[in-house]
Design an enzyme around this catalytic site. Sequence first.
Site, PDB file in Angstrom:
ATOM      1  N   GLY A   1      33.531 -28.042 -45.456  1.00 52.63           N
ATOM      2  CA  GLY A   1      32.920 -29.367 -45.502  1.00 52.63           C
ATOM      3  C   GLY A   1      33.654 -30.265 -46.484  1.00 52.63           C
ATOM      4  N   GLY A   2      33.101 -30.379 -47.679  1.00 57.91           N
ATOM      5  CA  GLY A   2      33.615 -31.313 -48.691  1.00 57.91           C
ATOM      6  C   GLY A   2      35.125 -31.303 -48.864  1.00 57.91           C
TER       7      GLY A   2
ATOM      8  N   SER B   1      31.028 -24.208 -49.518  1.00 58.14           N
ATOM      9  CA  SER B   1      31.800 -24.464 -50.734  1.00 58.14           C
ATOM     10  C   SER B   1      33.150 -23.751 -50.767  1.00 58.14           C
ATOM     11  CB  SER B   1      30.972 -24.121 -51.978  1.00 58.14           C
ATOM     12  OG  SER B   1      29.815 -24.956 -52.042  1.00 58.14           O
TER      13      SER B   1
ATOM     14  N   GLU C   1      27.375 -19.228 -42.601  1.00 54.94           N
ATOM     15  CA  GLU C   1      27.244 -20.223 -43.656  1.00 54.94           C
ATOM     16  C   GLU C   1      25.914 -20.025 -44.382  1.00 54.94           C
ATOM     17  OE1 GLU C   1      29.919 -23.872 -42.849  1.00 54.94           O
ATOM     18  OE2 GLU C   1      27.999 -24.207 -41.879  1.00 54.94           O
TER      19      GLU C   1
ATOM     20  N   TRP D   1      33.788 -32.730 -41.100  1.00 56.17           N
ATOM     21  CA  TRP D   1      33.771 -33.968 -41.897  1.00 56.17           C
ATOM     22  C   TRP D   1      32.357 -34.500 -42.100  1.00 56.17           C
ATOM     23  CZ3 TRP D   1      38.341 -37.407 -39.684  1.00 56.17           C
ATOM     24  CH2 TRP D   1      39.551 -36.729 -39.888  1.00 56.17           C
TER      25      TRP D   1
ATOM     26  N   HIS E   1      24.584 -26.077 -36.843  1.00 53.85           N
ATOM     27  CA  HIS E   1      24.829 -26.195 -38.289  1.00 53.85           C
ATOM     28  C   HIS E   1      23.497 -26.255 -39.035  1.00 53.85           C
ATOM     29  CE1 HIS E   1      26.054 -27.828 -42.144  1.00 53.85           C
ATOM     30  NE2 HIS E   1      27.248 -27.352 -41.880  1.00 53.85           N
TER      31      HIS E   1
ATOM     32  N   GLU F   1      22.500 -28.041 -41.350  1.00 56.20           N
ATOM     33  CA  GLU F   1      21.961 -29.394 -41.562  1.00 56.20           C
ATOM     34  C   GLU F   1      21.240 -29.878 -40.312  1.00 56.20           C
ATOM     35  OE1 GLU F   1      25.615 -31.141 -42.975  1.00 56.20           O
ATOM     36  OE2 GLU F   1      25.428 -29.926 -44.788  1.00 56.20           O
TER      37      GLU F   1
HETATM   38  P1  PGA Z   1      30.802 -27.406 -47.798  1.00 58.19           P
HETATM   39  O1  PGA Z   1      30.216 -27.484 -46.320  1.00 58.19           O
HETATM   40  O2  PGA Z   1      32.208 -26.830 -47.680  1.00 58.19           O
HETATM   41  O3  PGA Z   1      30.816 -28.816 -48.289  1.00 58.19           O
HETATM   42  O4  PGA Z   1      29.916 -26.514 -48.581  1.00 58.19           O
HETATM   43  C1  PGA Z   1      30.441 -26.465 -45.375  1.00 58.19           C
HETATM   44  C2  PGA Z   1      29.695 -26.771 -44.096  1.00 58.19           C
HETATM   45  O5  PGA Z   1      28.591 -27.295 -44.161  1.00 58.19           O
HETATM   46  O6  PGA Z   1      30.198 -26.499 -42.978  1.00 58.19           O
END
Ligand code: PGA
Length: 251
Positions: A234-235, A213, A167, A10, A95, A97
């Site tokens: 994610g999204g 994605s 990822e 999330w 991750h 990020e």
């Molecule tokens: P996303 O993110 O599905 O929004 O691309 C995936 C993630 O960062 O784990």
Amino acid sequence: MRKKVIAGNWKMHNLVSESLALVRALKPLVADVKEVEIVVCPVYTSLYAVASELGGSNIKLGAQDCFWEEKGAFTGEVSAWMLKDVGAEFVIIGHSERRQYFCETDEWVNKKVKSAIRAGLTPIVCVGEKLEEREANRTFEVVRAQLDNGLGDLSPEEAGRIIIAYEPVWAIGTGRTATPQQAQEVHAFIRGWFREKFGDSLADALRIQYGGSVKPDNARDLLSQEDIDGALVGGASLKADAFAEIVKSAL
Ligand code: PGA
């Protein structure tokens, strides 16, 4: 047969009330799914409330990061043991990020993975290349270094406790997903690395999620690849119906 695992990351979304609304909406949509492991990973502040709401359901709880010490003077950090204490069973580690915005290194990933295992959590360890690395044909080199430095010194017991998420950074939150073939190729590489390090039975049992994605309309093709054992979403995990559809495409 490896049980597929679909996890919703999330990220930094949802107040407590919104988190509860989301899992309340999700529960009935996936209540009859037994063959897929389902995980949601809210922000720290929602974990405890979501854990109570999930009690008795087939949805498990994960967190998005942890620190590697059990307790102490580490202002602002949360340990794996504290996550376990509020009902988490999984934790995302490394991750992209966190690597990008919080300078997280493979060495940190390594410490966090070991602490999560010691605390009794299942780490979901993220690896993946950036766009410029893919374009320079460095994908395998980059992923191998992340695996070597993040996971290379695990004991067989530890190795048997982890999930890896591939990822590609260029596919995260961009709407630009890897093709099933691109993803499969890296997943096979990761399993091959694992086989070399830890042997056949652990490599055959290792679950490797794809993330970047993932949506209801591309999940089935990705999840039908031989070495793709789930998704880190994610999204699309912020919408109960979209996430439920992704879960069901793993069946
Ligand atoms: P996303 O993110 O599905 O929004 O691309 C995936 C993630 O960062 O784990």
